[in-house]
Motif scaffolding. Structure first.
Motif, PDB file in Angstrom:
ATOM      1  N   GLY A 111       0.802  -1.216   0.000  1.00  0.00           N
ATOM      2  CA  GLY A 111       0.000   0.000   0.000  1.00  0.00           C
ATOM      3  C   GLY A 111       0.833   1.264   0.000  1.00  0.00           C
ATOM      4  N   LEU A 112       2.126   1.145  -0.360  1.00  0.00           N
ATOM      5  CA  LEU A 112       2.960   2.336  -0.481  1.00  0.00           C
ATOM      6  C   LEU A 112       2.528   3.141  -1.697  1.00  0.00           C
ATOM      7  CD1 LEU A 112       6.510   0.900   0.312  1.00  0.00           C
ATOM      8  CD2 LEU A 112       5.194   2.476   1.736  1.00  0.00           C
ATOM      9  N   LYS A 113       2.450   4.446  -1.541  1.00  0.00           N
ATOM     10  CA  LYS A 113       1.906   5.300  -2.596  1.00  0.00           C
ATOM     11  C   LYS A 113       2.987   6.058  -3.363  1.00  0.00           C
ATOM     12  CE  LYS A 113      -2.324   4.210  -1.428  1.00  0.00           C
ATOM     13  NZ  LYS A 113      -3.127   3.310  -2.276  1.00  0.00           N
ATOM     14  N   ASP A 114       3.677   6.963  -2.679  1.00  0.00           N
ATOM     15  CA  ASP A 114       4.621   7.861  -3.344  1.00  0.00           C
ATOM     16  C   ASP A 114       5.986   7.181  -3.472  1.00  0.00           C
ATOM     17  OD1 ASP A 114       6.081   9.914  -4.370  1.00  0.00           O
ATOM     18  OD2 ASP A 114       5.800  11.287  -2.698  1.00  0.00           O
ATOM     19  N   ILE A 115       6.205   6.512  -4.606  1.00  0.00           N
ATOM     20  CA  ILE A 115       7.447   5.776  -4.836  1.00  0.00           C
ATOM     21  C   ILE A 115       8.144   6.336  -6.077  1.00  0.00           C
ATOM     22  CG2 ILE A 115       8.469   3.527  -5.330  1.00  0.00           C
ATOM     23  CD1 ILE A 115       6.019   2.277  -4.022  1.00  0.00           C
ATOM     24  N   THR A 116       9.439   6.627  -5.945  1.00  0.00           N
ATOM     25  CA  THR A 116      10.238   7.094  -7.070  1.00  0.00           C
ATOM     26  C   THR A 116      11.496   6.248  -7.143  1.00  0.00           C
ATOM     27  OG1 THR A 116       9.450   9.353  -6.686  1.00  0.00           O
ATOM     28  CG2 THR A 116      11.342   9.078  -8.148  1.00  0.00           C
ATOM     29  N   ALA A 117      11.794   5.711  -8.309  1.00  0.00           N
ATOM     30  CA  ALA A 117      12.987   4.871  -8.493  1.00  0.00           C
ATOM     31  C   ALA A 117      14.072   5.664  -9.216  1.00  0.00           C
ATOM     32  CB  ALA A 117      12.641   3.618  -9.282  1.00  0.00           C
ATOM     33  N   ILE A 118      15.335   5.340  -8.878  1.00  0.00           N
ATOM     34  CA  ILE A 118      16.462   6.016  -9.522  1.00  0.00           C
ATOM     35  C   ILE A 118      17.642   5.049  -9.590  1.00  0.00           C
ATOM     36  CG2 ILE A 118      17.113   7.031  -7.292  1.00  0.00           C
ATOM     37  CD1 ILE A 118      18.305   9.388  -8.815  1.00  0.00           C
ATOM     38  N   PRO A 119      18.298   4.918 -10.760  1.00  0.00           N
ATOM     39  CA  PRO A 119      19.503   4.081 -10.869  1.00  0.00           C
ATOM     40  C   PRO A 119      20.731   4.906 -10.518  1.00  0.00           C
ATOM     41  CG  PRO A 119      18.883   4.864 -13.030  1.00  0.00           C
ATOM     42  CD  PRO A 119      17.886   5.465 -12.063  1.00  0.00           C
ATOM     43  N   LEU A 120      21.658   4.331  -9.754  1.00  0.00           N
ATOM     44  CA  LEU A 120      22.844   5.111  -9.398  1.00  0.00           C
ATOM     45  C   LEU A 120      24.007   4.213  -9.028  1.00  0.00           C
ATOM     46  CD1 LEU A 120      22.921   4.963  -6.029  1.00  0.00           C
ATOM     47  CD2 LEU A 120      21.134   6.651  -6.252  1.00  0.00           C
ATOM     48  N   SER A 121      25.153   4.836  -8.916  1.00  0.00           N
ATOM     49  CA  SER A 121      26.350   4.187  -8.381  1.00  0.00           C
ATOM     50  C   SER A 121      26.927   5.131  -7.337  1.00  0.00           C
ATOM     51  CB  SER A 121      27.370   3.915  -9.485  1.00  0.00           C
ATOM     52  OG  SER A 121      28.605   3.517  -8.917  1.00  0.00           O
ATOM     53  N   ALA A 122      26.743   4.772  -6.063  1.00  0.00           N
ATOM     54  CA  ALA A 122      27.240   5.639  -4.990  1.00  0.00           C
ATOM     55  C   ALA A 122      28.760   5.720  -5.019  1.00  0.00           C
ATOM     56  CB  ALA A 122      26.765   5.113  -3.641  1.00  0.00           C
ATOM     57  N   LEU A 123      29.417   4.627  -5.383  1.00  0.00           N
ATOM     58  CA  LEU A 123      30.871   4.608  -5.405  1.00  0.00           C
ATOM     59  C   LEU A 123      31.425   5.530  -6.485  1.00  0.00           C
ATOM     60  CD1 LEU A 123      33.351   3.253  -4.091  1.00  0.00           C
ATOM     61  CD2 LEU A 123      33.244   1.535  -5.913  1.00  0.00           C
ATOM     62  N   ALA A 124      30.840   5.463  -7.678  1.00  0.00           N
ATOM     63  CA  ALA A 124      31.311   6.280  -8.801  1.00  0.00           C
ATOM     64  C   ALA A 124      30.683   7.669  -8.815  1.00  0.00           C
ATOM     65  CB  ALA A 124      31.013   5.570 -10.116  1.00  0.00           C
ATOM     66  N   GLY A 125      29.550   7.823  -8.112  1.00  0.00           N
ATOM     67  CA  GLY A 125      28.890   9.119  -8.056  1.00  0.00           C
ATOM     68  C   GLY A 125      27.845   9.349  -9.130  1.00  0.00           C
ATOM     69  N   ASP A 126      27.535   8.350  -9.928  1.00  0.00           N
ATOM     70  CA  ASP A 126      26.559   8.524 -11.004  1.00  0.00           C
ATOM     71  C   ASP A 126      25.156   8.727 -10.444  1.00  0.00           C
ATOM     72  OD1 ASP A 126      28.233   8.078 -13.386  1.00  0.00           O
ATOM     73  OD2 ASP A 126      28.510   6.084 -12.516  1.00  0.00           O
ATOM     74  N   ASN A 127      24.517   9.819 -10.841  1.00  0.00           N
ATOM     75  CA  ASN A 127      23.125  10.164 -10.503  1.00  0.00           C
ATOM     76  C   ASN A 127      22.915  10.445  -9.009  1.00  0.00           C
ATOM     77  OD1 ASN A 127      22.263   9.999 -13.136  1.00  0.00           O
ATOM     78  ND2 ASN A 127      21.485   7.910 -12.956  1.00  0.00           N
ATOM     79  N   VAL A 128      23.988  10.708  -8.290  1.00  0.00           N
ATOM     80  CA  VAL A 128      23.840  11.104  -6.883  1.00  0.00           C
ATOM     81  C   VAL A 128      23.715  12.621  -6.813  1.00  0.00           C
ATOM     82  CG1 VAL A 128      24.836  11.027  -4.565  1.00  0.00           C
ATOM     83  CG2 VAL A 128      25.129   9.085  -6.117  1.00  0.00           C
TER      84      VAL A 128
END
Length: 450
Positions: free
Chosen positions: A200-217
């Motif tokens: 029943g979770l409503k507000d969900i947003t997905a994002i692909p990233l690489s914390a180590l490389a810094g992509d999309n952070v």
């Protein structure tokens, strides 16, 4: 700690209002062990210039280096305990504060290890948003198209739902380990979305990233040009935060009864505490709960002087026209919108102790500023976090074990002036305390049938 965080939150919100920033956002990271939660926060702090030079130098010199070559181990910015650095896991909740030109943030880095789920509950209890990290290297992708998420991912998502966290961000991390494959990302997001629907979770947003490389952070990078959404920091800066406590009925748990110093002629008697929801003004008609006595607000006193009106989040002293018996643990509420008095309490609980629940024993229940004895009358059901189904407990003597999520019924020695957790968090939440060890054994959310 929560009182300190609340005070800081009020100050940061005030500063944000003065500067035209969006309101303060408090969020947590959650997920399984080694999903990259600490590294993600370290990357957020590093790339947004949220750390000082001496902090960076200290991390660079750390002997517990878990990276290749000269790469800085950013997880050490939050993993401060020696045991955390030695083992490479987060044990306690670590709070960090940083700001961008658009917003101020309080981050809680919570443990992923199943043994420390109770610490995740602590960090999540006051969060506006949660980042659920999913490590692509640990998700089982079947040749038949099946996808199997980790149990801790499901457990933390379930807790986020129980605690009514407003925003859920699904951070699919370590995309560099699968060569930034969009197909892998899409399959994981589809499976999580299906699971979230059962929750029943409503507000969900997905994002692909690489914390180590810094992509999309903080920066977008060139490795996932197929992703057209916001970076993580852009997403966090844009989240709306609605404080429902201002619209809810007035609730004022009394913390302390204040008297004059004994050398003055006037008989000053004030009731000190924090307004948990709603607002109050001089002349308002109140009811004292649980006694039921009526009273009228005479004065609202603060360190800076008297107020005509006060709102949720403010700590004040209230004086009344009537002489009534009020003690610590009582609640002041509007006469027309009182809290519900409960001697029998139905609640969802997260069991946080290594010692199983023993229904033959009594526990202390801490609800607001009131502490009284409680006994578990029944365990109605226990939740299976994988299937989101509940199994009945025929034999209450089975009790609950560490990390169990269950619906229970409690009998309390003194009535609680409570609200449903869904309506007002502060008066809908409680903890259970072992009367022998004084350890917190459970966190509970009160459910009141409409």
């Amino acid at each position: 700690m929560n009182a300190l965080i609340t005070s800081l939150r009020e100050q940061l919100n005030h500063d944000a209002d003065q500067s035209g920033q969006a309101g303060l956002l408090r969020f947590i990271t959650a997920g399984s062990v080694d999903d990259g939660k600490s590294t993600l926060i370290g990357r957020l702090l590093f790339d947004s210039k949220g750390i000082f030079a001496d902090q960076l130098a200290a991390v660079s010199r750390s002997k517990h280096k878990r990276t290749v070559g000269d790469t800085i181990d950013l997880s050490l910015l939050t993993d401060g305990l020696e045991a955390e650095r030695e083992q490479g896991i987060t044990i306690d909740v670590a709070y960090r504060y940083f700001a961008t030109p658009k917003r101020k943030f309080i981050i809680a880095d919570t443990p992923g290890h199943e043994q420390y789920t109770r610490n995740m509950v602590t960090g999540a209890s006051t969060a506006d948003a949660v980042i659920i990290l999913v490590d692509v290297s640990k998700v089982k992708l079947g040749d038949d198209g099946s996808v199997e998420l980790l149990v801790q991912t499901k457990r933390h998502s379930t807790i986020a739902k129980l605690l009514q966290i407003e925003h859920v961000i699904v951070a699919v991390n370590k995309m560099d380990l699968v060569n930034y494959d969009r197909t892998v990302y899409d399959r994981i997001v589809a499976e999580y979305t299906k699971f979230a629907d059962t929750l029943g979770l409503k507000d969900i947003t997905a994002i692909p990233l690489s914390a180590l490389a810094g992509d999309n952070v903080v920066e977008r990078g060139d490795n996932m040009t197929w992703y057209e959404g916001p970076t993580l920091i852009e997403l966090l800066e844009g989240l709306s935060v609605y404080d429902e406590t201002h619209a809810a009925p007035f609730r004022f748990p009394v913390q302390l009864v204040a008297r004059h110093n004994g050398h003055e002629a006037n008989d000053f008697r004030g009731y000190m505490g924090r307004i948990e929801s709603g607002k109050v003004a001089v002349g308002d008609k109140l009811v004292v709960q649980p006694s039921g006595h009526s009273a009228t607000v005479k004065e609202i006193v603060t360190f800076d002087g008297p107020l005509q009106q006060a709102v949720a989040g403010q700590s004040v002293t209230i004086t009344l026209n009537e002489h009534v018996d009020i003690s610590r643990g009582d609640v002041l509420a509007p006469a027309e919108q009182p809290a519900t008095l409960l001697k029998q309490v139905k609640a969802d609980v997260c069991w946080m102790s290594d010692e199983p629940l023993d229904v033959r024993r009594k526990y202390w229940i801490k609800h607001g500023t009131r502490q009284t004895m409680a006994k578990v009358k029944a365990i109605d059901s226990v939740l299976d976090v994988n299937t989101q189904t509940r199994r009945a407990v025929d034999n209450p003597a089975e009790g609950l074990t560490l990390n169990d999520i269950a619906q229970i019924e409690l009998t309390v020695q003194q009535p609680l002036a409570a609200d449903a957790y869904d309506a007002i968090r502060a008066t809908g939440a409680f903890i259970l305390i072992d009367e022998v060890t004084h350890q917190t054994v459970a966190a509970g959310m009160i459910r009141i049938d409409a």
